[in-house]
Design an enzyme around this catalytic site. Structure first.
Site, short mmCIF file in Angstrom:
data_model
loop_
_atom_site.label_atom_id
_atom_site.label_comp_id
_atom_site.label_asym_id
_atom_site.label_seq_id
_atom_site.Cartn_x
_atom_site.Cartn_y
_atom_site.Cartn_z
N ASP A 1 -1.36 1.79 20.70
CA ASP A 1 -1.61 2.65 21.84
C ASP A 1 -3.10 2.60 22.11
O ASP A 1 -3.89 2.13 21.28
CB ASP A 1 -1.16 4.08 21.52
CG ASP A 1 -1.09 4.97 22.75
OD1 ASP A 1 -1.31 4.45 23.86
OD2 ASP A 1 -0.84 6.17 22.60
N ASP B 1 0.91 7.28 16.94
CA ASP B 1 0.86 8.61 16.33
C ASP B 1 1.80 9.62 16.96
O ASP B 1 1.79 10.79 16.59
CB ASP B 1 -0.57 9.16 16.37
CG ASP B 1 -1.09 9.29 17.80
OD1 ASP B 1 -0.35 8.92 18.75
OD2 ASP B 1 -2.23 9.76 17.98
N ASP C 1 6.34 6.77 19.42
CA ASP C 1 5.99 5.56 18.67
C ASP C 1 6.88 5.37 17.44
O ASP C 1 6.83 4.31 16.81
CB ASP C 1 4.53 5.63 18.20
CG ASP C 1 3.55 5.70 19.35
OD1 ASP C 1 3.74 4.96 20.32
OD2 ASP C 1 2.60 6.51 19.27
N ASN D 1 6.17 -27.95 -17.60
CA ASN D 1 6.60 -27.78 -18.98
C ASN D 1 8.06 -28.20 -19.18
O ASN D 1 8.41 -28.87 -20.15
CB ASN D 1 6.42 -26.33 -19.42
CG ASN D 1 4.97 -25.99 -19.69
OD1 ASN D 1 4.13 -26.88 -19.78
ND2 ASN D 1 4.67 -24.70 -19.80
N ASN E 1 4.54 -18.53 -23.48
CA ASN E 1 4.72 -17.83 -22.20
C ASN E 1 4.08 -16.45 -22.24
O ASN E 1 3.47 -16.01 -21.27
CB ASN E 1 6.21 -17.70 -21.87
CG ASN E 1 6.76 -18.95 -21.22
OD1 ASN E 1 6.15 -19.52 -20.31
ND2 ASN E 1 7.90 -19.42 -21.70
N ASP F 1 1.18 -15.40 -19.79
CA ASP F 1 1.46 -14.34 -18.81
C ASP F 1 0.51 -13.16 -18.97
O ASP F 1 0.09 -12.55 -17.98
CB ASP F 1 2.91 -13.87 -18.94
CG ASP F 1 3.89 -14.89 -18.37
OD1 ASP F 1 3.47 -15.69 -17.51
OD2 ASP F 1 5.05 -14.90 -18.79
#
Length: 906
Positions: A373, A648, A652, A716, A741, A745
């Site tokens: 707007d 707002d 809307d 892998n 792993n 990780d």
């Protein structure tokens, strides 16, 4: 001969409307029905309106009000309620990767309840879900706490009994019922849909419903009014005021004709709750997740079968297959995504951006079209005096002086334009009111005349002698004031207002109206026979002095903010309920290429394909209603855009829900804030721009993790396939693969704190499952080249070529695999040359060092025997360094080719 009957061509039925389209149709139909009912009430007289809701001018009795409250329910509109905490918690774990990990953990537990892998996977799953749950639960609790702080009341007229005199008192808005008589004054919120019974000088702000920045005048009515001509839009009815609007000036009495879901406001809000449409983020995560899961479902059985047939130990092959499945699954993806989003939410909160739904952060970064707007976003949301002009359109201080005197001396409630004139003069000190003027009388404003006049006593010097006279100064709508003028002031001379001059001055006013300005005329009259009182009949024979032109000025930083958004690849489209002239003027002032302004009703005659084409080339939409706003958003999405919507008002809310990222402000109506994903603590595009950068950083770090992990895991597994086919023992134990792993990780938990290259942040970024798959199969095999090189080194150089020496082989590949995985992070995290042109953040550097040290330490640690490791000889490490350097060099060369070939990296 058999005759063949020609087959009738099968005509495929067109696909039915989608759920979103059905929802939009329901919204439109319900709103239309409510609008028709209100319009019908508007067309009836005040007496008939009271009869319609079975009440009287004195209002309901307390007993009647209690019965109606029980019958009609609370005067509240439908709104989204956060689910119970345990449902929110369950939803936080509803993720395909988490489902895979839970399944694998269950299988591992079934095989061996003491398997440490079960604990590892359980911790990963638990932390990931809890992070997401806590962020969204905390945001919802904060929003609910803010609502509970506010209790709004209104003045209602009720009676103790049928014969009692009415009493006006304050009641909570949610207890207002149909038939209540409500008293309104300046500053009041309209508690429900009201039919005005009596009103004086009533102005209402309808911006929340229509998007109009200026207050709208409602008709001065009396109890016996005959209604007005029926209109199809209740917002435009002069004798209706609707829930969601507010009184800016004047007073009124109205009867409640609808409450809660039956109001015009409620008819729109009721269709906005329930399941939200899938956003770009949701779709992207789902596609990437299932791409990786499909890959895992293909590779794991292949590894299992090869190991089973070549080694003959099917139980061991099964456990190894499970370990490979874990290795192929980016276990930390839910956790990294959640950590990324949570960190992004914290960073954005420091920049006055509150994130309600974590997924919206990525959508904000992916956004390439922002629909907004204009009021309060591009403009300051206030009225200022822009120009004061003579009859030819030239600036004239005398016009400002007369306009100021009119505003300064009136005794009634000053409207926004009166205050704008006073503010302009007070700031510039251009006009000084001194003893020359004193108040005599005034003729107040009313909406029938659309003007007001003050009569002042002026002491004017004639030669050396002071002469007192009365002067009337009239200010109001151009056509109303001009119709009372017989002369005009032209360069200081009073000349007769001929038809040609009348046409000329009307054209001057019209030209400024076309520039988006609200124009008022100013005229004067010197009274020949001064007296104490004056009436409307005296507003005659006026001399036109000039015009006052007002506007809602553009924000000083709006143009710069729009340039910043454009530099980041975001096209801004203005979608407003205000009129086209005002919208075009404001957009032009802030540097938007307006082009052809499209009005909302023009979109109703277009099918979806035509609207997509129109939306693509249109920058400004004006006079757009809520359904049209949402349809424009969907048309842009159908054209492949990631769409953000900033609004707002209740008008809307539908578009906020349908957009990929709905953005509202903390001063918005409740339903808009509930429909939004992100709330700005300042209605400022600069704040939004900062949020976009954070969104892209969040997405970049997420996609960085996915591509690093997917390509590394693919390499892998490819290496495992080769090793399983040619090596007589397991190339790595299942527990080793799980530990590798886990260490890798954990090192990636710093990814959310990494920085992104400036070049990456300049463009919208989106999920690309195909691109991730291409990246994985291109970069992944590079690591396999060096894994196989390490196999050959361990086999031939270190003679680890039998089951008796398999621990040495496995330990050597474990260290090389973990270090190559960890170091390659720095190759993949940027399209530039790592460490030279682009360096990772210090948390990433620290975690990389820790992961490398852990990998080097494990074969020599006290844990080594239980994990199957043996100490590596010193001669191993020069070979390791050579392999890693060659790996990084080749990866950089492949990266350079990849960027040139596909013009993308992350």
């Amino acid at each position: 001969m058999t005759m063949l009957t020609p087959r009738t061509p099968t005509t495929l039925a067109p696909p039915g409307p989608s759920r979103r389209e059905r929802k939009a149709a329901e919204l439109q139909a319900r709103t239309r029905l409510v609008g028709e009912r209100l319009a019908a009430i508007s067309a009836r007289s005040g007496v008939q309106a009271l009869q319609e809701v079975d009440t009287s001018p004195a209002g309901l009795t307390h007993a009647e009000a209690a019965l109606r409250l029980e019958r009609h329910g609370s005067n509240t509109v439908a709104h989204e309620r956060a689910p119970r905490w345990y449902l929110q918690l369950a939803k936080a774990y509803w993720n395909p990767f988490i489902a895979v990990l839970v399944f694998l953990a269950a299988v591992m537990y079934w095989q061996d309840p003491a398997d440490p892998g079960v604990v590892i996977l359980s911790v990963m799953v638990g932390i990931s879900g809890l992070l997401r749950f806590w962020q969204e639960f905390r945001s919802g609790r904060a929003a609910d706490a803010l609502k509970r702080l506010v209790t709004t009341t209104c003045a209602v007229q009720r009676r103790a009994g049928s014969g009692s005199a009415p009493t006006t008192f304050e009641v909570p808005m949610d207890q207002v019922v149909p038939g209540d008589v409500v008293k309104l004054a300046a500053g009041d919120l309209i508690p429900a849909d009201l039919r005005i019974v009596t009103a004086k000088d009533l102005c209402v702000s309808q911006a929340a419903l229509s998007g109009e920045s200026l207050p709208v005048a409602k008709a001065d009515t009396r109890a016996q009014d005959l209604g007005q001509q029926e209109t199809t839009d209740p917002v435009e009815a002069d004798n209706l005021v609707l829930m969601g609007t507010s009184v800016t000036s004047g007073t009124a009495t109205g009867v409640v004709v609808a409450t809660g879901a039956d109001t015009y406001f409620g008819s729109m809000a009721g269709s906005l709750v329930g399941e939200r449409p899938q956003t770009n983020f949701d779709t992207g995560v789902r596609r990437v997740s299932f791409l990786l899961i499909r890959f895992m479902l293909v590779m794991v059985p292949v590894v299992f079968m090869i190991n089973g047939f070549t080694k003959g130990d099917w139980d061991e092959a099964f456990l190894f297959g499970i370990a490979v499945a874990v290795g192929l699954t980016p276990e930390m993806l839910p956790m990294v995504v959640s950590a990324n989003l949570a960190r992004g939410a914290v960073a954005m909160s420091k920049r006055k951006v509150v994130v309600k739904r974590l997924g919206a952060i990525q959508n904000l970064g992916a956004m390439d079209v922002l629909c907004t707007d204009k009021t309060g976003t591009l403009t300051e949301d206030r009225i200022v005096l822009d120009r004061y002009l003579d009859v030819h359109g030239n600036e004239d201080g005398e016009v400002l002086e007369y306009g100021y005197l009119n505003a300064r001396f009136q005794t009634g409630l000053k409207n926004l334009m009166d205050q704008a004139v006073i503010d302009r003069v007070d700031e510039a000190e251009e006009v000084v009111v001194d003893a020359r003027f004193s108040m005599v009388d005034e003729i107040p404003f009313d909406f029938a005349r659309r003007r007001m006049s003050v009569v002042l006593d002026r002491n004017r010097l004639v030669g050396d002698v002071g002469q007192r006279e009365h002067i009337m100064i009239t200010k109001g709508a151009v056509e109303e004031v001009l119709g009372l003028c017989t002369h005009l002031t032209d360069r200081g001379e009073r000349v007769e207002l001929t038809e040609q001059l009348r046409w000329h001055v009307a054209r001057v006013a019209e030209d400024h109206n076309r520039q988006g300005l609200r124009v008022l005329a100013v005229a004067t009259r010197t009274i020949d026979t001064p007296r104490e009182t004056y009436a409307v009949a005296d507003e005659d024979g006026l001399t036109l002095v000039g015009f006052l032109a007002f506007l809602d000025p553009p924000k000083a930083d709006a143009a710069r903010a729009l340039t910043g958004l454009a530099d980041k690849g975001i096209a801004v489209k203005v979608v407003t309920g205000d009129n086209d002239l005002v919208a075009a003027r404001v957009c032009a002032d802030v540097g938007i290429d307006v082009g052809q302004v499209v009005l909302g009703p023009e979109t109703d005659v277009l099918d979806d394909a035509e609207l997509r084409r129109l939306a693509a080339r249109t920058t400004v939409f004006a006079k757009v209603n809520p359904v049209q706003k949402a349809r424009i958003v969907r048309a842009l999405q159908a054209d492949g855009h990631t769409v953000g919507f900033l609004g707002d008002g209740i008008n809307d809310a539908a578009a906020l829900r349908d957009a990929d990222v709905g953005i509202s402000v903390d001063t918005a109506v409740d339903i808009a804030k509930e429909s939004a994903d992100i709330i700005l603590l300042e209605k400022d595009l600069t704040v939004l721009e900062q949020g976009v950068v954070q969104g892209r950083t969040t997405f970049g770090n997420t996609i960085k993790y996915i591509k690093m992990t997917a390509s590394s895991n693919f390499g892998n597994v490819f290496s495992v396939l080769v090793a399983s086919a040619f090596i007589p023992f397991q190339p790595m134990l299942a527990i080793m693969l799980l530990v590798q792993n886990l260490v890798y990780d954990i090192s990636q938990l710093a990814t959310p704190w990494d920085r992104m290259d400036e070049e990456y942040l300049r463009k919208p970024r989106n999920w690309d499952a195909k691109g991730i798959g291409r990246f994985m199969v291109t970069i992944g095999p590079v690591s396999s080249i060096f894994d196989i090189s390490m196999f050959l080194i361990m086999w031939h150089v270190f003679a680890a070529n039998s089951e008796a020496s398999q621990s040495l082989f496995q330990s050597g590949w474990f260290v090389e695999g973990l270090l190559s995985q960890t170091l390659i992070v720095h190759m993949i995290r940027t399209r530039k040359v790592p460490f030279i042109q682009s360096r990772a953040s210090w948390p990433v550097m620290v975690m990389t060092v820790l992961a490398v040290l852990t990998g080097l330490w494990l074969p020599f640690s006290p844990l080594a025997p239980s994990l199957g490791f043996v100490a590596l000889p010193a001669s191993y490490f020069p070979w390791l360094i050579g392999v890693l350097l060659a790996y990084c060099t080749l990866t950089q060369l492949v990266k350079t080719w990849y960027v040139r070939r596909f013009n993308t990296w992350l």
